[in-house]
Enzyme design. Structure first.
Site, PDB file in Angstrom:
ATOM      1  N   ASN A  52       0.833  -1.204   0.000  1.00 44.04           N
ATOM      2  CA  ASN A  52       0.000   0.000   0.000  1.00 44.04           C
ATOM      3  C   ASN A  52       0.873   1.262   0.000  1.00 44.04           C
ATOM      4  O   ASN A  52       0.451   2.322   0.443  1.00 44.04           O
ATOM      5  CB  ASN A  52      -0.924   0.005   1.221  1.00 44.04           C
ATOM      6  CG  ASN A  52      -1.850  -1.194   1.233  1.00 44.04           C
ATOM      7  OD1 ASN A  52      -2.453  -1.530   0.210  1.00 44.04           O
ATOM      8  ND2 ASN A  52      -1.951  -1.867   2.361  1.00 44.04           N
ATOM      9  N   HIS A 138     -13.840  -2.452   6.855  1.00 49.96           N
ATOM     10  CA  HIS A 138     -12.638  -3.172   7.297  1.00 49.96           C
ATOM     11  C   HIS A 138     -12.841  -3.897   8.640  1.00 49.96           C
ATOM     12  O   HIS A 138     -13.620  -3.446   9.480  1.00 49.96           O
ATOM     13  CB  HIS A 138     -11.525  -2.127   7.440  1.00 49.96           C
ATOM     14  CG  HIS A 138     -10.153  -2.686   7.643  1.00 49.96           C
ATOM     15  ND1 HIS A 138      -9.562  -2.776   8.889  1.00 49.96           N
ATOM     16  CD2 HIS A 138      -9.245  -3.164   6.765  1.00 49.96           C
ATOM     17  CE1 HIS A 138      -8.344  -3.276   8.763  1.00 49.96           C
ATOM     18  NE2 HIS A 138      -8.126  -3.514   7.479  1.00 49.96           N
ATOM     19  N   GLU A 180     -15.806   3.533   5.105  1.00 48.53           N
ATOM     20  CA  GLU A 180     -14.508   3.828   4.484  1.00 48.53           C
ATOM     21  C   GLU A 180     -14.734   4.786   3.324  1.00 48.53           C
ATOM     22  O   GLU A 180     -15.746   4.694   2.628  1.00 48.53           O
ATOM     23  CB  GLU A 180     -13.877   2.529   3.947  1.00 48.53           C
ATOM     24  CG  GLU A 180     -13.473   1.573   5.036  1.00 48.53           C
ATOM     25  CD  GLU A 180     -12.905   0.266   4.500  1.00 48.53           C
ATOM     26  OE1 GLU A 180     -12.172   0.280   3.493  1.00 48.53           O
ATOM     27  OE2 GLU A 180     -13.196  -0.775   5.106  1.00 48.53           O
ATOM     28  N   SER A 184     -11.108  -0.754   0.932  1.00 45.44           N
ATOM     29  CA  SER A 184      -9.758  -1.315   0.886  1.00 45.44           C
ATOM     30  C   SER A 184      -9.613  -2.488  -0.078  1.00 45.44           C
ATOM     31  O   SER A 184      -8.530  -2.705  -0.612  1.00 45.44           O
ATOM     32  CB  SER A 184      -9.331  -1.740   2.286  1.00 45.44           C
ATOM     33  OG  SER A 184     -10.170  -2.770   2.765  1.00 45.44           O
ATOM     34  N   ASP A 209     -13.292   6.462   7.571  1.00 40.19           N
ATOM     35  CA  ASP A 209     -11.970   5.838   7.620  1.00 40.19           C
ATOM     36  C   ASP A 209     -11.293   6.108   6.268  1.00 40.19           C
ATOM     37  O   ASP A 209     -11.713   5.586   5.238  1.00 40.19           O
ATOM     38  CB  ASP A 209     -12.149   4.327   7.861  1.00 40.19           C
ATOM     39  CG  ASP A 209     -10.834   3.552   7.857  1.00 40.19           C
ATOM     40  OD1 ASP A 209      -9.847   4.038   7.269  1.00 40.19           O
ATOM     41  OD2 ASP A 209     -10.803   2.440   8.410  1.00 40.19           O
ATOM     42  N   HIS A 212      -7.213   4.367   2.859  1.00 41.25           N
ATOM     43  CA  HIS A 212      -6.713   4.245   1.482  1.00 41.25           C
ATOM     44  C   HIS A 212      -6.900   5.515   0.665  1.00 41.25           C
ATOM     45  O   HIS A 212      -6.738   5.505  -0.556  1.00 41.25           O
ATOM     46  CB  HIS A 212      -7.361   3.046   0.785  1.00 41.25           C
ATOM     47  CG  HIS A 212      -6.915   1.754   1.391  1.00 41.25           C
ATOM     48  ND1 HIS A 212      -5.743   1.126   1.032  1.00 41.25           N
ATOM     49  CD2 HIS A 212      -7.455   1.019   2.387  1.00 41.25           C
ATOM     50  CE1 HIS A 212      -5.587   0.038   1.771  1.00 41.25           C
ATOM     51  NE2 HIS A 212      -6.617  -0.039   2.598  1.00 41.25           N
ATOM     52  N   LYS A 241      -0.105   3.564   5.040  1.00 39.17           N
ATOM     53  CA  LYS A 241      -0.288   3.245   3.627  1.00 39.17           C
ATOM     54  C   LYS A 241       0.428   4.286   2.762  1.00 39.17           C
ATOM     55  O   LYS A 241       1.635   4.230   2.658  1.00 39.17           O
ATOM     56  CB  LYS A 241      -1.771   3.071   3.335  1.00 39.17           C
ATOM     57  CG  LYS A 241      -2.170   1.672   3.814  1.00 39.17           C
ATOM     58  CD  LYS A 241      -3.505   1.490   4.379  1.00 39.17           C
ATOM     59  CE  LYS A 241      -3.637   0.076   4.935  1.00 39.17           C
ATOM     60  NZ  LYS A 241      -4.796  -0.094   5.811  1.00 39.17           N
TER      61      LYS A 241
END
Ligand SMILES: *Cc1c(COP(=O)(O)O)cnc(C)c1O
Length: 406
Positions: A52, A138, A180, A184, A209, A212, A241
């Site tokens: 990542n 996640h 998110e 992810s 979140d 990413h 990441k």
């Protein structure tokens, strides 16, 4: 005394066999060398499509130097939790930089993203509360929800109608919607503006979140919320990441942070991150917010576009155009076989299986980096095409491949 008890020796073998039978048995690949566009995996030099390290900052000289400078200055470890003796100047500096960058009153570091989600959700929510969570969130969010003892309702992936129905529910002390921003394992984006509006309308707290998206979206890499001009109540992101180091943050109001400092057990009962990591993260954030950061984001975007075109022209495989590229295969054993074959041919594309993704949705998960060269993207797509063609025939789930990006 018997030194060997046969029943004990075989204590776990049935469970392990069961995992093997289902194609869910895992081993950790052996990685060597720094995590650049090339990597040594199980002793073989391959192109790296699995980390990542989206902006290449894990190996950036300024970041690596900062890690050693802060280690020289403050020592190798922080020796205690933040509330005991681990609250160094470096930690406070990074938090104040993050708050400025995110334009929030305050920010707080956690040792990892997993610890952050566990600590945040379980501190804010209790048995009288409702948490609404997307089905593809996640594992750290799922575990945070479980630990909170709140009533947890799982919403179908990005189904805004269902989301609103759940937000309408009454009889709770407090409601929290957690999602998110970039998923992810699928790489798709949540429509944060619409979701934020729904939260406001129905009086729910909004937590995002950005694991990413941190470093990759927004004018200075603050995340997708910043790009969409949305201000969630609770903004979580990781430094592990795109920021290339380790740890995580939550940014929000001063009171939110105060409460977490008083309650979050994953913060209180865990040693503060090592000073070197903090120094590295400061340097990484500096780059992310700078001209060099936008240049790296542009390079990544270009790679995403080229990869998207190659996947369509060579594999007839459409996908949403994200730095996270799911190649859906379906069956777990076959996914791992395809992954191993790719590795043999010089491409590290890790297979992802249940419970990381839903059953029968096993896939290769490729990640793109700003550092990838055009020739890397070409090699990856031609290897994928060949390997998938070679292993496709006996598997009826082949048609799942067409569902990418959905
Ligand atoms: C990776 C990840 C985390 C956990 O972060 P770590 O720093 O690796 O513990 C949390 N949430 C999401 C969405 C992630 O992808």
């Amino acid at each position: 005394m018997k030194s060997k008890n046969p029943t004990r020796i075989n204590l776990w073998s049935r469970e392990l066999d069961d995992l093997r039978e289902k194609g869910l048995y895992r081993v950790m690949p052996s990685i060597a060398g720094p995590p650049g566009r090339k990597l040594l995996v199980d002793g073989r030099e391959v192109l790296n499509f699995s980390g990542n390290n989206y902006l290449g900052l894990a190996t950036h000289p300024a970041v690596v130097q900062a890690v050693s400078r802060y280690t020289q200055l403050y020592g190798a470890g922080s020796t205690a939790s933040r509330l005991i003796a681990g609250n160094t100047e470096a930690h406070r500096e990074l938090e104040s930089e993050i708050a400025k960058w995110k334009d929030t009153e305050s920010a707080l570091l956690f040792g990892s993203g997993y610890q952050a989600n566990l600590g945040i959700i379980s501190s804010l929510m209790g048995s009288e509360d409702l948490v609404i969570s997307d089905e593809l969130n996640h594992a750290s969010i799922i575990d945070g929800c479980r630990l909170s003892k709140a009533d947890v309702k799982i919403c179908c992936h990005l189904d805004l109608n269902q989301l609103e129905d759940l937000l309408r529910l009454k009889g709770y002390r407090r409601k929290l919607l957690v999602i998110e921003s970039i998923f992810s394992m699928d790489g798709d984006q949540a429509p944060l503006a619409e979701i934020g509006e729904l939260c406001t309308r129905w009086g729910a707290l909004f937590m995002v979140d950005e694991a990413h998206a941190t470093g990759l979206f927004g004018p200075q890499g603050q995340g997708l919320a910043a790009e969409q001009s949305v201000i969630p109540d609770i903004q979580m992101g990781t430094l592990s990441k795109a920021a290339g180091t380790s740890g995580a943050y939550v940014a929000g109001s001063r009171e939110l942070i105060e409460l977490l400092v008083n309650r979050a057990r994953s913060l209180l009962y865990s040693t503060a991150a090592p000073p070197g990591v903090i120094g590295g993260a400061l340097a990484a954030l500096n780059i992310i917010a700078s001209e060099e950061g936008s240049m790296r984001r542009k390079m990544l975007k270009r790679n995403v576009k080229v990869f998207q075109e190659l996947l369509i022209s060579r594999l007839n495989y459409p996908y949403g155009g994200s730095h996270i590229v799911p190649i859906l295969i379906g069956d777990s054993s076959r996914t791992m076989k395809v992954s191993r074959e790719c590795l043999e041919q010089g491409i590290f594309a890790q297979g992802i299986r249940y419970p990381t993704v839903p059953e029968s949705r096993a896939r290769l998960r490729l990640t793109l980096m700003s550092d990838h060269l055009l020739e890397d993207l070409e090699k990856a797509t031609s290897v994928l095409r060949d390997v998938l063609a070679m292993t496709a025939v006996p598997d009826p789930k082949r048609q799942n491949i067409k569902q990418a990006g959905s």
